[in-house]
Design a protein around this motif. Structure first.
Motif, short mmCIF file in Angstrom:
data_model
loop_
_atom_site.label_atom_id
_atom_site.label_comp_id
_atom_site.label_asym_id
_atom_site.label_seq_id
_atom_site.Cartn_x
_atom_site.Cartn_y
_atom_site.Cartn_z
N GLN A 38 6.10 0.43 4.05
CA GLN A 38 5.21 -0.62 3.57
C GLN A 38 4.16 0.03 2.70
O GLN A 38 3.46 0.94 3.13
N SER A 40 0.67 -0.02 0.42
CA SER A 40 -0.63 -0.66 0.49
C SER A 40 -0.87 -1.51 -0.75
O SER A 40 -0.17 -1.39 -1.76
N SER A 41 -1.88 -2.34 -0.70
CA SER A 41 -2.23 -3.16 -1.86
C SER A 41 -2.73 -2.28 -2.99
O SER A 41 -2.55 -2.61 -4.17
N LEU A 42 -3.33 -1.15 -2.66
CA LEU A 42 -3.78 -0.21 -3.69
C LEU A 42 -2.59 0.32 -4.47
O LEU A 42 -2.63 0.43 -5.69
N SER A 43 -1.51 0.62 -3.77
CA SER A 43 -0.30 1.10 -4.44
C SER A 43 0.24 0.06 -5.40
O SER A 43 0.63 0.37 -6.53
N SER A 44 0.24 -1.19 -4.97
CA SER A 44 0.70 -2.27 -5.83
C SER A 44 -0.20 -2.41 -7.06
O SER A 44 0.29 -2.59 -8.18
N SER A 45 -1.51 -2.30 -6.86
CA SER A 45 -2.45 -2.39 -7.98
C SER A 45 -2.26 -1.24 -8.95
O SER A 45 -2.31 -1.43 -10.17
N GLN A 47 0.50 0.38 -9.48
CA GLN A 47 1.75 0.16 -10.19
C GLN A 47 1.56 -0.84 -11.33
O GLN A 47 2.06 -0.64 -12.44
N LYS A 48 0.79 -1.90 -11.09
CA LYS A 48 0.50 -2.88 -12.14
C LYS A 48 -0.31 -2.24 -13.27
O LYS A 48 -0.06 -2.50 -14.45
#
Length: 99
Positions: A38, A40-45, A47-48
């Motif tokens: 899973q 983190s939201s930081l990782s998703s940010s 990536q964006k």
């Protein structure tokens, strides 16, 4: 100038073990089919942000052309105070990053 070979080969020797190692020979934990990851939201940010940066051109060609034209027409003005302020701000940021 002449460059001569030292006689040393950069390729692996015939006696070197170049066989791939099997996962069973690894002493670390083995992942199973039920393992999940899973992010983190930081990782998703991040990536964006990386995607947005990759799509942004390195140079704004239109702005470069505008500046070239202004220089050619003798209309380009240099604001020394603005440049000095920018340099000072840049140095302050670098110094703050060293602390």
């Amino acid at each position: 100038m002449k460059i001569e070979s030292t006689g040393k080969s950069l390729a692996p020797s015939a006696t070197a073990d170049v066989r791939p190692r099997s996962p069973a020979s690894n002493n670390g934990p083995v992942a199973s089919a039920s393992d999940k990851v899973q992010l983190s939201s930081l990782s998703s940010s991040l990536q964006k942000a990386e995607t947005a940066i990759a799509q942004t051109p390195v140079v704004d060609k239109q702005r470069v052309d505008e500046i070239k034209q202004a220089i050619a027409n003798g209309e380009f003005k240099v604001d020394a105070n603005r440049i000095a302020d920018g340099l000072i701000a840049s140095v302050r940021e670098m110094l703050a990053g060293q602390r």
